[in-house]
Design an enzyme around this catalytic site. Structure first.
Site, short mmCIF file in Angstrom:
data_model
loop_
_atom_site.label_atom_id
_atom_site.label_comp_id
_atom_site.label_asym_id
_atom_site.label_seq_id
_atom_site.Cartn_x
_atom_site.Cartn_y
_atom_site.Cartn_z
N HIS A 108 -10.51 2.58 3.73
CA HIS A 108 -10.85 1.23 3.97
C HIS A 108 -10.87 0.81 2.37
CE1 HIS A 108 -12.83 -2.97 5.66
NE2 HIS A 108 -12.30 -3.24 4.29
N GLU A 142 -5.83 -3.53 5.56
CA GLU A 142 -5.28 -4.38 4.91
C GLU A 142 -4.36 -3.51 3.57
OE1 GLU A 142 -8.63 -6.99 3.72
OE2 GLU A 142 -8.44 -7.38 5.45
#
Ligand code: NAG
Ligand code: NAG
Ligand code: NAG
Ligand code: NAG
Ligand code: NAG
Length: 648
Positions: A294, A358
């Protein structure tokens, strides 16, 4: 093309006895079934106009106090893969060690093991070289805090606000409602128990201009954040008490492997820490959900040169804004090695895995994306074929699907399609469908790495569901009538590159909507959510999970009174309106939505400041005390009071 067939194991059930004393707010079957309007003007039994009449007045609408009830006893936990002892032969032999804490100058690194490339001296050197600015003090805690039960007085439902007008859809019995957080944003303890430096500590080096484009204004380093590394038990206790059943968190690579690369020693303290996070969650009836990366790439991918590290306004980052090191020649192998170590230790108890969060944010060129998708597929095959895991794997996508500003105009629809193919396409077409990179991507990122037939075969079907982080909707309109020519011009002078479409924050009639530039505080777009998840389901032909959604308020501008902070109706309105549209997508559009994870369960460090706060709980930065905001009650109540019974 014959891709290898994945063999599935039926989930085994392990029995654990459990009788837990903590309180939980939500009753198993919600107390508050949404009802249709009693007076229905279209029904023949009611007149078309209201009937006005006097009656005996009596106070009836006073507050109903609903509070916690004891958590239901649960008796079985599923097992999703064999225990580590049965799969450790799948890994090269691991050596484990521990390093303890690093202390900044004037405490000097111990030199007794200075010849050992992975010793205490070498570990200290990692921190000395990183030169983390102003790293002097630690947080309030230096050891795991024992949890205390949440008092019933904290679990009293706030006076209801009726957001739910005109809704009638139940929540499917197996719908997952969870909360999410990430290591660098909540853990703190950055140099404790063998953690090595990672990119987030360097965010303070951001040139102010670049920080502003990310919406970060009061740039300040923070190495303490929420001290969740020591307070995780209390955090989980509080989640269980408010009725949360799924907890999505990320594991810090630089804790597990301080020296990052294959054949370096594994940190026994880090393994023990995450093992306990997982076990404690399960003991409270909460299912753990793990993300492997992350944004917290270990610093060792960047050498010792800090200038190289970060967002550099002169660097043309293709999709994202941050150099997260994905393009490094050793990234793919190192990440796969790390992922295998983590999965083989925890896959028995963790049913949902995300390889990357992401990745768009950190891709600076074609090689970055090549490494990310191939590393993902390797871990997918390791998990399914070698570990024989029965859980599900995906990759969390950034940039939710764009929607055309004017759907009646072909050029707007084409612009939105280009945007989606460019931002989501390079990941989702190969991984979900085994299809080549879309032309929007190939024409924009000319140094893309071509995918062979064998590559596509390997990549295909390695997303068990589409994982989408969705906070808002990019509203797309055309800015050139020759997108291809714009996309081919990657010179810095081409301001439209790489998107080559416009993204706006106002509707065609001037109403604010979507994400304003220079801020991550957004305008709510619930009706677009329905379009977005329908697009994902119908394009990539897989169930959709909303892996993050949430709304930020300005934490720095918080009022001084705690109960004013708790009032928080803006966040309730955001969540309830999104969830209501999501239920329409499920029942009216027939989209399979597996679940939704709220970002975030506490106010946290948003990559450089505490301005943007997405928390369902407030955190007092002086005391680390957490307080539930009313939005937390509203959302859990909204979902649980509508949940259907299991068909069994
Ligand atoms: C470090 O602290 C000093 C003194 O408080 C401050 O002037 C400086 O801006 C800080 N540096 C960073 C990078 O935050
Ligand atoms: C660090 O990286 C920058 C940007 O690539 C480069 O200009 C500079 O020369 C490098 N410094 C060192 C000491 O290698
Ligand atoms: C930029 O565009 C030129 C011309 O099409 C191309 O040769 C070059 O590879 C591109 N650069 C990258 C990093 O894709
Ligand atoms: C948040 O509030 C603080 C204090 O009022 C202010 O200085 C800052 O600019 C605000 N940030 C944003 C992003 O609105
Ligand atoms: C945070 O804690 C400090 C110290 O106990 C206290 O003075 C302050 O009022 C608290 N802030 C809020 C908003 O409760």
């Amino acid at each position: 093309m014959a891709c290898s067939v994945t063999k599935m194991l039926a989930a085994l059930l392990l029995f654990v006895a459990g009788a837990f004393g903590q309180q939980v707010y939500i009753h198993t079957h919600g107390p508050n079934t949404p009802s249709a309007c009693k007076a229905n003007p279209t029904h023949p039994a009611f007149g078309k106009t209201p009937k006005y009449e006097y009656s005996q007045f009596k106070f009836t609408n006073t507050e109903t106090v609903r509070t916690a009830s004891p958590v239901p006893t649960f008796s079985a936990v599923s097992q999703y893969a064999p225990h580590y002892s049965q799969v450790k032969h799948l890994l090269p032999s691991l050596s484990t060690t521990s390093w303890g804490n690093w202390y900044a100058h004037p405490t000097k690194a111990p030199i007794h093991d200075s010849k050992d490339p992975y010793g205490h001296f070498a570990y200290s050197q990692l921190w000395e070289n990183a030169g983390v600015p102003n790293f002097t003090s630690r947080g309030l805690y230096s050891t795991t805090v024992r949890p205390t039960p949440v008092p019933t007085s904290e679990l009293v439902f706030p006076p209801p606000l009726l957001f739910e007008s005109s809704d009638c859809y139940p929540v499917p019995h197996d719908f997952i409602l969870g909360v999410a957080g990430s290591a660098a944003q909540i853990e703190g303890a950055i140099a404790d128990e063998g953690r090595a430096p990672a990119i987030p500590e360097m965010f303070t080096f951001l040139p102010p201009g670049v920080a502003a484009t990310l919406g970060i204004t009061n740039l300040s380093p923070n190495y303490v954040t929420d001290e969740n590394y020591y307070l995780y038990k209390q955090d989980l206790e509080r989640l269980a008490s408010i009725g949360v059943k799924y907890y999505s968190f990320s594991i810090a690579w630089s804790r597990i492997l301080p020296f990052v690369f294959p054949n370096t020693p594994v940190n026994s303290q880090a393994l023990a820490h995450y093992d306990d996070v997982i076990n404690f969650a399960i003991s409270k009836g909460i299912t753990p959900v793990v993300t492997l990366h992350h944004f917290d790439t270990p610093l060792q991918f960047f050498g010792d040169n800090q200038t190289e590290i970060l967002i550099n306004s002169n660097t043309r980052c293709y999709l994202g804004t941050t150099n997260l090191g994905f393009q490094h020649e050793r990234f793919e192998d190192a990440f796969v090695n790390y992922g295998k170590i983590v999965m083989s230790h925890f896959a028995d108890r963790v049913p949902f895995w995300f390889t990357f969060n992401e990745p768009q944010v950190g891709t600076v060129n074609g090689l970055s994306i090549d490494h990310v998708i191939k590393a993902h597929a390797k871990l997918y095959h390791f998990y399914k074929d070698e570990l024989r895991g029965t859980g599900k794997i995906s990759m969390k996508m950034e940039i939710p699907p764009g929607v055309p500003l004017d759907p009646s105009q072909k050029s707007h629809v084409a612009a939105a399609a280009h945007f989606n193919d460019l931002q989501l396409g390079p990941f989702l077409y190969p991984l979900a469908l085994g299809e080549d990179y879309p032309s929007a991507y190939k024409m924009t990122v000319q140094d893309y790495v071509p995918l062979s037939k064998a590559d596509l075969c390997n990549l295909k079907g390695t997303l068990d569901f589409i994982a989408m982080d969705v906070y808002t909707a990019p509203i797309i309109f055309p800015v050139t009538n020759n997108i291809a020519a714009c996309a081919a011009n990657n010179k810095t002078s081409n301001a439209l590159y790489p998107n080559c479409v416009g993204v706006t924050e106002t509707t065609s009639n001037g109403w604010l909507i979507g994400q304003p530039s220079n801020s991550i505080q957004m305008y709510t777009t619930p009706t677009y959510l329905r379009t977005q998840i329908s697009y994902l389901w119908n394009t990539f032909r897989a169930p959709v999970m909303i892996t993050e959604f949430g709304h930020s308020t300005n934490g720095t501008a918080n009022p001084p009174q705690l109960n004013a902070i708790q009032y928080d109706t803006v966040r309730s309105e955001f969540y309830i309106s999104f969830l209501r549209e999501m239920l329409k997508a499920i029942w009216e559009d027939h989209v399979h939505v597996l679940g939704a994870f709220m970002w975030s369960f506490v106010d946290n460090w948003e990559w450089g400041s505490f301005d943007s706060q997405f928390g369902l709980q407030y955190v007092n930065r002086t005391t680390q005390q957490r307080t539930y905001k009313r939005s937390f009650f509203d959302i859990v109540d909204y979902i649980e009071s509508r949940r259907s019974q299991s068909p069994r």
